[in-house]
Write a protein that holds these residues in place. Structure first.
Motif, PDB file in Angstrom:
ATOM      1  N   GLN A  68      -1.896  -6.869   5.538  1.00 23.94           N
ATOM      2  CA  GLN A  68      -2.119  -6.062   7.092  1.00 23.94           C
ATOM      3  C   GLN A  68      -3.409  -6.618   8.188  1.00 23.94           C
ATOM      4  OE1 GLN A  68      -1.008  -2.352   6.420  1.00 23.94           O
ATOM      5  NE2 GLN A  68      -1.568  -2.206   8.716  1.00 23.94           N
ATOM      6  N   PHE A  69      -4.329  -6.628   7.498  1.00 25.11           N
ATOM      7  CA  PHE A  69      -4.924  -7.048   8.829  1.00 25.11           C
ATOM      8  C   PHE A  69      -4.957  -9.059   8.510  1.00 25.11           C
ATOM      9  CE2 PHE A  69      -6.913  -2.976   7.441  1.00 25.11           C
ATOM     10  CZ  PHE A  69      -7.361  -2.389   8.906  1.00 25.11           C
ATOM     11  N   GLY A  70      -4.189  -9.504   8.488  1.00 27.33           N
ATOM     12  CA  GLY A  70      -3.655 -10.826   8.497  1.00 27.33           C
ATOM     13  C   GLY A  70      -4.532 -11.602   7.843  1.00 27.33           C
ATOM     14  N   LEU A  71      -5.499 -11.369   7.025  1.00 29.22           N
ATOM     15  CA  LEU A  71      -6.599 -12.152   6.537  1.00 29.22           C
ATOM     16  C   LEU A  71      -6.476 -13.322   5.854  1.00 29.22           C
ATOM     17  CD1 LEU A  71      -8.960  -9.841   5.302  1.00 29.22           C
ATOM     18  CD2 LEU A  71      -8.981 -10.988   7.248  1.00 29.22           C
ATOM     19  N   ASP A  95      -8.920   3.382  -8.757  1.00 24.60           N
ATOM     20  CA  ASP A  95      -8.905   2.232  -8.526  1.00 24.60           C
ATOM     21  C   ASP A  95      -8.438   1.487  -7.417  1.00 24.60           C
ATOM     22  OD1 ASP A  95     -10.003   1.917 -11.202  1.00 24.60           O
ATOM     23  OD2 ASP A  95      -8.143   0.935 -12.356  1.00 24.60           O
ATOM     24  N   ILE A  96      -7.036   1.568  -7.154  1.00 27.88           N
ATOM     25  CA  ILE A  96      -6.380   1.667  -5.537  1.00 27.88           C
ATOM     26  C   ILE A  96      -7.575   1.549  -4.013  1.00 27.88           C
ATOM     27  CG2 ILE A  96      -4.873   1.912  -4.022  1.00 27.88           C
ATOM     28  CD1 ILE A  96      -2.865   1.276  -6.913  1.00 27.88           C
ATOM     29  N   ILE A 119      -0.793   1.914   2.246  1.00 20.25           N
ATOM     30  CA  ILE A 119      -0.692   0.909   1.539  1.00 20.25           C
ATOM     31  C   ILE A 119      -0.751   2.213  -0.631  1.00 20.25           C
ATOM     32  CG2 ILE A 119      -2.085  -0.588   0.175  1.00 20.25           C
ATOM     33  CD1 ILE A 119      -3.029  -1.059   2.985  1.00 20.25           C
ATOM     34  N   ALA A 120      -1.485   2.627  -0.163  1.00 17.53           N
ATOM     35  CA  ALA A 120      -1.296   3.151  -2.286  1.00 17.53           C
ATOM     36  C   ALA A 120       0.400   3.522  -2.331  1.00 17.53           C
ATOM     37  CB  ALA A 120      -2.160   4.189  -2.555  1.00 17.53           C
ATOM     38  N   SER A 121       0.787   4.877  -1.040  1.00 16.87           N
ATOM     39  CA  SER A 121       1.965   4.329  -1.401  1.00 16.87           C
ATOM     40  C   SER A 121       3.319   3.989  -1.430  1.00 16.87           C
ATOM     41  CB  SER A 121       2.567   6.009  -0.491  1.00 16.87           C
ATOM     42  OG  SER A 121       2.822   5.218   0.558  1.00 16.87           O
ATOM     43  N   GLY A 142       2.624   9.559   0.113  1.00 20.65           N
ATOM     44  CA  GLY A 142       1.521   9.120   0.922  1.00 20.65           C
ATOM     45  C   GLY A 142       0.819   9.675   2.527  1.00 20.65           C
ATOM     46  N   GLU A 143       1.098  11.386   2.439  1.00 21.58           N
ATOM     47  CA  GLU A 143       0.778  11.616   4.011  1.00 21.58           C
ATOM     48  C   GLU A 143       0.101  13.126   3.661  1.00 21.58           C
ATOM     49  OE1 GLU A 143       4.296  12.595   5.392  1.00 21.58           O
ATOM     50  OE2 GLU A 143       4.664  10.215   6.048  1.00 21.58           O
ATOM     51  N   LEU A 144      -1.251  13.479   4.324  1.00 22.01           N
ATOM     52  CA  LEU A 144      -2.148  14.631   4.265  1.00 22.01           C
ATOM     53  C   LEU A 144      -0.924  15.321   4.567  1.00 22.01           C
ATOM     54  CD1 LEU A 144      -5.270  15.300   4.050  1.00 22.01           C
ATOM     55  CD2 LEU A 144      -5.501  15.085   6.407  1.00 22.01           C
ATOM     56  N   ILE A 145      -1.403  16.628   4.125  1.00 17.14           N
ATOM     57  CA  ILE A 145      -0.891  17.246   4.985  1.00 17.14           C
ATOM     58  C   ILE A 145      -2.181  19.014   5.137  1.00 17.14           C
ATOM     59  CG2 ILE A 145       0.537  19.981   4.101  1.00 17.14           C
ATOM     60  CD1 ILE A 145       1.853  18.450   2.342  1.00 17.14           C
TER      61      ILE A 145
END
Length: 298
Positions: A68-71, A95-96, A119-121, A142-145
């Motif tokens: 995601q961050f190109g590391l 853990d994730i 990412i987790a989803s 993986g979405e806040l409602i």
């Protein structure tokens, strides 16, 4: 880069879980004393994130965060957790989240809860534990409602009925919810909102019991009616791990003679379960500490 640290709480099942329309959702029951603690030791000379095999999901999350961050590079991910696995306590989700927080800390990354959720989803259905407060959360996408805040003061007496449940496998089959169940989920959601708005735990207890009843046809808990009668005795509610092995009783922290009540609940739960090797455990909240002073007694 530096030594990175991250942590995340677990849960005791869910207050509510089901669908509204076709959207899956759960309402979290975070327990801060259940924790996953991660340490990340960065190493620019390697190309992989390594760790113990049992934390492969967390390592995969770290790899996706790097992308995601190109590391470049990798490192060692060390995770210690007191959250039992396969019980419905959000062990792998914790853990994730802890792993991503540790890597973000190491590289000073502007990590957001929305990034963590995305990412987790991709790895598995996720429990919304990237949010410290109680939230309604779409655990598949993986979405806040909606965020509700900290629970009113509560006491919780729970028990693990034994066995394990594979969350990924469990969520692969469609739940047999009918329109009556859908109405129950809407009612439960509204009770939760009202309970937080009025700071009244009894409404939240009603919501949890409604959801637990519906879940009896999906993943039934033994002796459910006996647990429900015991909860009703103290104007409480039933909380279950909808995809796990847990059942518990949620009651108001301000109930008179709370210590005696907890001891009574413990004894009665032991009678219901009829297994001397299965011991109840307890969680207490203190609103003065903003919901953070949670103690676990085994």
């Amino acid at each position: 880069m530096k030594l990175g640290k991250g942590s995340c709480n677990g849960t005791f099942g869910e207050l509510v879980q089901g669908t509204i329309g076709k959207r899956p959702f759960l309402i979290t029951l975070p327990i801060p004393s259940l924790r996953s603690e991660a340490i990340f030791i960065p190493d620019p000379t390697v190309s992989e994130i390594t760790g113990v095999d049992s934390k492969v999901k967390a390592m995969k999350a770290g790899k996706l965060l790097f992308q995601q961050f190109g590391l470049k590079g990798g490192g060692l991910l060390d995770i210690r957790s007191n959250i039992p696995v396969g019980k419905g306590m959000a062990s792998s989700s914790a853990d994730i989240v802890a792993a991503m927080k540790a890597i973000a800390h190491s590289y000073s990354l502007p990590l957001t809860k929305e990034m963590i959720s995305t990412i987790a989803s991709k790895i598995e259905p996720t429990d919304g534990v990237m949010y410290d407060e109680v939230v309604a959360y779409d655990y598949i996408h993986g979405e806040l409602i909606e965020s509700f805040g900290v629970l009113p003061p509560f006491i919780f007496v729970g028990i693990d009925l034994g066995g394990t449940v594979d969350t990924i496998e469990f969520n692969q089959f469609e739940k047999a919810y009918n329109r009556y169940d859908q109405n129950h989920f809407l009612k439960a959601y509204d009770w939760v909102k009202e309970g937080f708005r009025k700071r009244n735990l009894s409404f939240i207890c009603k919501a949890a019991t409604i959801s637990a009843r519906v879940n009896q046809k999906i993943l039934p808990k033994p002796s459910f009616s006996e647990f429900e009668k015991l909860a009703h005795e103290f104007q409480g509610g039933i909380v279950v791990a909808h995809s796990g092995t847990l059942v518990g009783i949620l009651i108001d922290r301000n109930i008179p003679n709370s210590t005696e009540v907890v001891l009574h609940l413990s004894r009665q739960i032991s009678v219901i379960v009829r297994d001397p090797n299965i011991k109840p455990f307890y969680y207490f909240s203190n609103e003065i500490m903003n919901g953070k002073n949670i103690s676990l007694i085994i």
